[in-house]
Write a protein that holds these residues in place. Sequence first.
Motif, PDB file in Angstrom:
ATOM      1  N   PRO A  96      -4.674  -5.899   3.136  1.00 10.89           N
ATOM      2  CA  PRO A  96      -3.611  -6.730   2.560  1.00 10.89           C
ATOM      3  C   PRO A  96      -3.859  -7.040   1.087  1.00 10.89           C
ATOM      4  CG  PRO A  96      -4.822  -7.916   4.295  1.00 10.89           C
ATOM      5  CD  PRO A  96      -5.463  -6.589   4.142  1.00 10.89           C
ATOM      6  N   VAL A  97      -2.766  -7.144   0.341  1.00 12.22           N
ATOM      7  CA  VAL A  97      -2.834  -7.575  -1.055  1.00 12.22           C
ATOM      8  C   VAL A  97      -2.032  -8.867  -1.199  1.00 12.22           C
ATOM      9  CG1 VAL A  97      -3.135  -5.248  -2.005  1.00 12.22           C
ATOM     10  CG2 VAL A  97      -0.825  -6.210  -1.780  1.00 12.22           C
ATOM     11  N   THR A  98      -2.312  -9.588  -2.272  1.00 15.54           N
ATOM     12  CA  THR A  98      -1.562 -10.793  -2.615  1.00 15.54           C
ATOM     13  C   THR A  98      -0.756 -10.480  -3.869  1.00 15.54           C
ATOM     14  OG1 THR A  98      -3.371 -12.140  -1.772  1.00 15.54           O
ATOM     15  CG2 THR A  98      -1.783 -13.238  -3.193  1.00 15.54           C
ATOM     16  N   ILE A  99       0.499 -10.913  -3.868  1.00 14.85           N
ATOM     17  CA  ILE A  99       1.367 -10.671  -5.027  1.00 14.85           C
ATOM     18  C   ILE A  99       1.805 -12.020  -5.576  1.00 14.85           C
ATOM     19  CG2 ILE A  99       3.465  -9.541  -5.847  1.00 14.85           C
ATOM     20  CD1 ILE A  99       3.061  -7.525  -3.513  1.00 14.85           C
ATOM     21  N   SER A 100       1.716 -12.159  -6.894  1.00 13.93           N
ATOM     22  CA  SER A 100       1.929 -13.459  -7.528  1.00 13.93           C
ATOM     23  C   SER A 100       3.325 -14.039  -7.299  1.00 13.93           C
ATOM     24  CB  SER A 100       1.619 -13.393  -9.023  1.00 13.93           C
ATOM     25  OG  SER A 100       2.508 -12.506  -9.676  1.00 13.93           O
ATOM     26  N   ASP A 101       4.322 -13.202  -6.998  1.00 14.52           N
ATOM     27  CA  ASP A 101       5.664 -13.748  -6.763  1.00 14.52           C
ATOM     28  C   ASP A 101       5.845 -14.260  -5.330  1.00 14.52           C
ATOM     29  OD1 ASP A 101       6.095 -11.500  -5.181  1.00 14.52           O
ATOM     30  OD2 ASP A 101       7.800 -10.748  -6.336  1.00 14.52           O
ATOM     31  N   GLY A 102       4.778 -14.175  -4.529  1.00 10.36           N
ATOM     32  CA  GLY A 102       4.829 -14.682  -3.165  1.00 10.36           C
ATOM     33  C   GLY A 102       5.297 -13.681  -2.132  1.00 10.36           C
ATOM     34  N   THR A 103       5.646 -12.477  -2.546  1.00 12.83           N
ATOM     35  CA  THR A 103       6.066 -11.444  -1.601  1.00 12.83           C
ATOM     36  C   THR A 103       4.922 -11.151  -0.639  1.00 12.83           C
ATOM     37  OG1 THR A 103       7.545 -10.443  -3.224  1.00 12.83           O
ATOM     38  CG2 THR A 103       6.879  -9.060  -1.379  1.00 12.83           C
ATOM     39  N   SER A 104       5.236 -11.088   0.638  1.00 12.82           N
ATOM     40  CA  SER A 104       4.214 -10.800   1.647  1.00 12.82           C
ATOM     41  C   SER A 104       4.492  -9.444   2.293  1.00 12.82           C
ATOM     42  CB  SER A 104       4.194 -11.902   2.710  1.00 12.82           C
ATOM     43  OG  SER A 104       5.448 -11.955   3.362  1.00 12.82           O
ATOM     44  N   CYS A 121       3.357  -0.520  -0.032  1.00 14.31           N
ATOM     45  CA  CYS A 121       1.959  -0.181  -0.298  1.00 14.31           C
ATOM     46  C   CYS A 121       1.786   0.011  -1.799  1.00 14.31           C
ATOM     47  CB  CYS A 121       1.606   1.107   0.450  1.00 14.31           C
ATOM     48  SG  CYS A 121      -0.117   1.597   0.301  1.00 14.31           S
ATOM     49  N   CYS A 122       0.636  -0.417  -2.303  1.00 15.70           N
ATOM     50  CA  CYS A 122       0.320  -0.207  -3.710  1.00 15.70           C
ATOM     51  C   CYS A 122      -1.102   0.334  -3.823  1.00 15.70           C
ATOM     52  CB  CYS A 122       0.498  -1.484  -4.514  1.00 15.70           C
ATOM     53  SG  CYS A 122      -0.488  -2.852  -3.943  1.00 15.70           S
ATOM     54  N   LEU A 123      -1.409   0.874  -4.982  1.00 11.13           N
ATOM     55  CA  LEU A 123      -2.733   1.442  -5.198  1.00 11.13           C
ATOM     56  C   LEU A 123      -2.998   1.603  -6.681  1.00 11.13           C
ATOM     57  CD1 LEU A 123      -2.582   4.754  -6.061  1.00 11.13           C
ATOM     58  CD2 LEU A 123      -1.604   4.830  -3.790  1.00 11.13           C
ATOM     59  N   ASP A 140       7.629  -3.847 -13.172  1.00  4.34           N
ATOM     60  CA  ASP A 140       7.383  -5.287 -13.214  1.00  4.34           C
ATOM     61  C   ASP A 140       6.240  -5.737 -12.319  1.00  4.34           C
ATOM     62  OD1 ASP A 140       9.466  -5.685 -15.007  1.00  4.34           O
ATOM     63  OD2 ASP A 140      10.941  -5.922 -13.405  1.00  4.34           O
ATOM     64  N   LEU A 141       5.342  -4.843 -11.993  1.00  2.00           N
ATOM     65  CA  LEU A 141       4.208  -5.189 -11.140  1.00  2.00           C
ATOM     66  C   LEU A 141       2.953  -4.597 -11.760  1.00  2.00           C
ATOM     67  CD1 LEU A 141       3.731  -6.667  -8.405  1.00  2.00           C
ATOM     68  CD2 LEU A 141       3.699  -4.425  -7.338  1.00  2.00           C
ATOM     69  N   ALA A 142       1.895  -5.387 -11.850  1.00  5.70           N
ATOM     70  CA  ALA A 142       0.678  -4.945 -12.523  1.00  5.70           C
ATOM     71  C   ALA A 142      -0.550  -5.376 -11.731  1.00  5.70           C
ATOM     72  CB  ALA A 142       0.617  -5.550 -13.923  1.00  5.70           C
ATOM     73  N   VAL A 143      -1.657  -4.743 -12.048  1.00  5.51           N
ATOM     74  CA  VAL A 143      -2.970  -5.149 -11.552  1.00  5.51           C
ATOM     75  C   VAL A 143      -3.760  -5.543 -12.794  1.00  5.51           C
ATOM     76  CG1 VAL A 143      -5.079  -4.439 -10.360  1.00  5.51           C
ATOM     77  CG2 VAL A 143      -2.853  -3.575  -9.578  1.00  5.51           C
ATOM     78  N   PRO A 183       7.633   1.148  -1.903  1.00  9.51           N
ATOM     79  CA  PRO A 183       8.273   0.149  -1.052  1.00  9.51           C
ATOM     80  C   PRO A 183       8.776   0.798   0.247  1.00  9.51           C
ATOM     81  CG  PRO A 183       9.718   0.744  -2.879  1.00  9.51           C
ATOM     82  CD  PRO A 183       8.429   1.502  -3.061  1.00  9.51           C
ATOM     83  N   PHE A 184       8.622   0.084   1.370  1.00  4.94           N
ATOM     84  CA  PHE A 184       9.146   0.547   2.654  1.00  4.94           C
ATOM     85  C   PHE A 184      10.407  -0.228   3.009  1.00  4.94           C
ATOM     86  CE2 PHE A 184       4.431   0.913   4.073  1.00  4.94           C
ATOM     87  CZ  PHE A 184       4.257   2.078   3.358  1.00  4.94           C
ATOM     88  N   ASP A 185      10.420  -1.510   2.642  1.00  5.39           N
ATOM     89  CA  ASP A 185      11.481  -2.416   3.054  1.00  5.39           C
ATOM     90  C   ASP A 185      11.769  -3.390   1.925  1.00  5.39           C
ATOM     91  OD1 ASP A 185      13.221  -4.079   4.472  1.00  5.39           O
ATOM     92  OD2 ASP A 185      11.606  -5.174   5.450  1.00  5.39           O
ATOM     93  N   GLY A 186      12.867  -3.189   1.235  1.00  2.39           N
ATOM     94  CA  GLY A 186      13.233  -4.101   0.165  1.00  2.39           C
ATOM     95  C   GLY A 186      12.767  -3.620  -1.195  1.00  2.39           C
ATOM     96  N   PRO A 187      12.990  -4.462  -2.197  1.00  2.00           N
ATOM     97  CA  PRO A 187      12.646  -4.083  -3.568  1.00  2.00           C
ATOM     98  C   PRO A 187      11.149  -4.198  -3.840  1.00  2.00           C
ATOM     99  CG  PRO A 187      13.503  -6.312  -3.522  1.00  2.00           C
ATOM    100  CD  PRO A 187      13.612  -5.784  -2.115  1.00  2.00           C
ATOM    101  N   VAL A 188      10.754  -3.634  -4.968  1.00  2.00           N
ATOM    102  CA  VAL A 188       9.377  -3.764  -5.440  1.00  2.00           C
ATOM    103  C   VAL A 188       9.194  -5.191  -5.954  1.00  2.00           C
ATOM    104  CG1 VAL A 188       7.713  -2.974  -7.170  1.00  2.00           C
ATOM    105  CG2 VAL A 188       9.220  -1.322  -6.043  1.00  2.00           C
TER     106      VAL A 188
END
Length: 174
Positions: free
Chosen positions: A69-77, A116-118, A135-138, A150-155
């Motif tokens: 699992p990863v954590t995303i700052s916008d709260g997306t789970s 999934c991200c990598l 709009d997504l960074a590490v 993305p599998f379900d919904g936006p990035v």
Amino acid sequence: MNTPVTIRPETAADIEAITAVTQAAFAAVEISEHTEQYIVEALRAVDALTVSLVAEGGGRVVGHIAFSPVTISDGTSGWYGLGPVSVLPAYQRQGIGAALIREGLTHLRSLGARGCCLVGHPDYYPRFGFKNPSDLAVEGVPPDVVFVLPFDGPVPHGTVRFHEAFRATGPVDR
């Protein structure tokens, strides 16, 4: 694929082989800090290996892939990180890594994952549908090596944080 392989979930009997495969796969990778085997061990120790698959060929483990699992700052789970993925050097360039990735992504989807991200090589991961997000960074990682699928919904938007086990630099204390 030159070597017929079976992709299956890891078992306790595979742990030593997974460590050896991971060490061997990253031994000559110059950009590696050579901690990948410790990351897998640390993820396993805290039960954060959501999907952990091995490739078995010729009666031995020749490859491994981990998703956590990863954590995303916008709260997306519901998002997961791919990595590390490892194949013994003698078995590389035979499609084993690709088979592990495809099967792992199938497992994630079956669990209801949203994406999934990598962090990985820009010439390799687009073939699986991964794209560089706008709009997504590490943090601390160049954007051209950050990928999402993305599998379900936006990035999601914001910053991805991989599990704290990715900071492992040595064996897990037991």
